[in-house]
Design a protein around this motif. Structure first.
Motif, PDB file in Angstrom:
ATOM      1  N   THR A  55       0.904  -1.314   0.013  1.00 55.86           N
ATOM      2  CA  THR A  55      -0.150  -0.188  -0.167  1.00 55.86           C
ATOM      3  C   THR A  55       0.745   1.130  -0.149  1.00 55.86           C
ATOM      4  O   THR A  55       0.231   2.334   0.346  1.00 55.86           O
ATOM      5  N   LEU A  58      -0.551   4.323  -2.050  1.00 55.01           N
ATOM      6  CA  LEU A  58      -1.529   4.903  -1.292  1.00 55.01           C
ATOM      7  C   LEU A  58      -1.118   5.695   0.006  1.00 55.01           C
ATOM      8  O   LEU A  58      -1.728   6.975   0.196  1.00 55.01           O
ATOM      9  N   THR A  59      -0.125   5.062   0.548  1.00 58.79           N
ATOM     10  CA  THR A  59       0.270   5.738   1.793  1.00 58.79           C
ATOM     11  C   THR A  59       1.239   7.247   1.644  1.00 58.79           C
ATOM     12  O   THR A  59       0.878   8.358   2.109  1.00 58.79           O
ATOM     13  N   THR A  62      -1.642   9.848   0.389  1.00 60.30           N
ATOM     14  CA  THR A  62      -2.307  10.235   1.751  1.00 60.30           C
ATOM     15  C   THR A  62      -1.492  10.869   2.767  1.00 60.30           C
ATOM     16  O   THR A  62      -1.819  11.265   3.874  1.00 60.30           O
ATOM     17  N   LEU A  65      -1.082   9.058   6.240  1.00 57.48           N
ATOM     18  CA  LEU A  65      -2.469   8.706   6.821  1.00 57.48           C
ATOM     19  C   LEU A  65      -3.044   7.255   6.828  1.00 57.48           C
ATOM     20  O   LEU A  65      -3.731   7.012   7.616  1.00 57.48           O
ATOM     21  N   PHE A  66      -2.703   6.696   5.672  1.00 60.49           N
ATOM     22  CA  PHE A  66      -3.099   5.479   5.173  1.00 60.49           C
ATOM     23  C   PHE A  66      -2.407   4.448   6.339  1.00 60.49           C
ATOM     24  O   PHE A  66      -3.247   3.212   6.306  1.00 60.49           O
ATOM     25  N   LEU A  67      -1.493   4.834   6.866  1.00 59.01           N
ATOM     26  CA  LEU A  67      -0.798   3.836   7.807  1.00 59.01           C
ATOM     27  C   LEU A  67      -1.878   3.653   9.094  1.00 59.01           C
ATOM     28  O   LEU A  67      -1.789   2.556   9.572  1.00 59.01           O
ATOM     29  N   VAL A  69      -5.104   3.293   8.665  1.00 58.94           N
ATOM     30  CA  VAL A  69      -5.898   2.164   8.073  1.00 58.94           C
ATOM     31  C   VAL A  69      -5.331   0.891   8.284  1.00 58.94           C
ATOM     32  O   VAL A  69      -5.970  -0.086   8.428  1.00 58.94           O
ATOM     33  N   VAL A  70      -3.980   0.895   7.931  1.00 61.22           N
ATOM     34  CA  VAL A  70      -3.205  -0.330   7.953  1.00 61.22           C
ATOM     35  C   VAL A  70      -2.936  -0.905   9.435  1.00 61.22           C
ATOM     36  O   VAL A  70      -3.140  -2.179   9.883  1.00 61.22           O
TER      37      VAL A  70
END
Length: 125
Positions: A55, A58-59, A62, A65-67, A69-70
């Motif tokens: 990902t 995507l990380t 963003t 910030l996607f971390l 979600v991970v």
């Protein structure tokens, strides 16, 4: 081995505190907390790096910030693998991941690599 046990206990305490604060996050008992902390450590050691690598675009888009979600996905995976640990949905996983990360960071800030409490003394001359 001592450092591993101390960090697992820090994770267990952070899971317990997050379960007290976050609505929808429930832990059945003391053995559940310790087992979930162990499974979370294993998942974070082996699964999380692969997911972060997959990902990465995507990380980057963003700005990191996607971390979050991970981390929520790893907490959700632990709840699927371990009976007695339940999450109420996406938002309880997000807030649970936030609190577990914060409390683990706070506890680990005082623990060195050997698993012992460390104090750094700086002297001015």
């Amino acid at each position: 081995m001592n450092g591993f046990l101390v960090r697992m206990l820090i994770t267990a305490v952070s899971l317990w505190l997050a379960a007290l604060i976050v609505p929808g996050m429930q832990l059945a008992g003391t053995l559940t907390v310790l087992g979930a902390a162990l499974v979370l450590g294993i998942v974070n050691a082996f699964v999380r790096p692969v997911v972060i690598l997959l990902t990465l675009p995507l990380t980057i888009v963003t700005l990191g910030l996607f971390l979050l979600v991970v981390n929520a996905m790893m907490l959700g995976l632990v709840s699927l693998l371990f009976e007695g640990f339940t999450l109420g949905g996406f938002w309880s996983a997000i807030f649970g991941a936030l609190f577990v990360s914060f409390f683990s960071w706070l506890g680990s800030a005082f623990i060195g690599e050997s698993g012992r409490y460390e104090v750094i003394v700086m002297r001015r001359d």
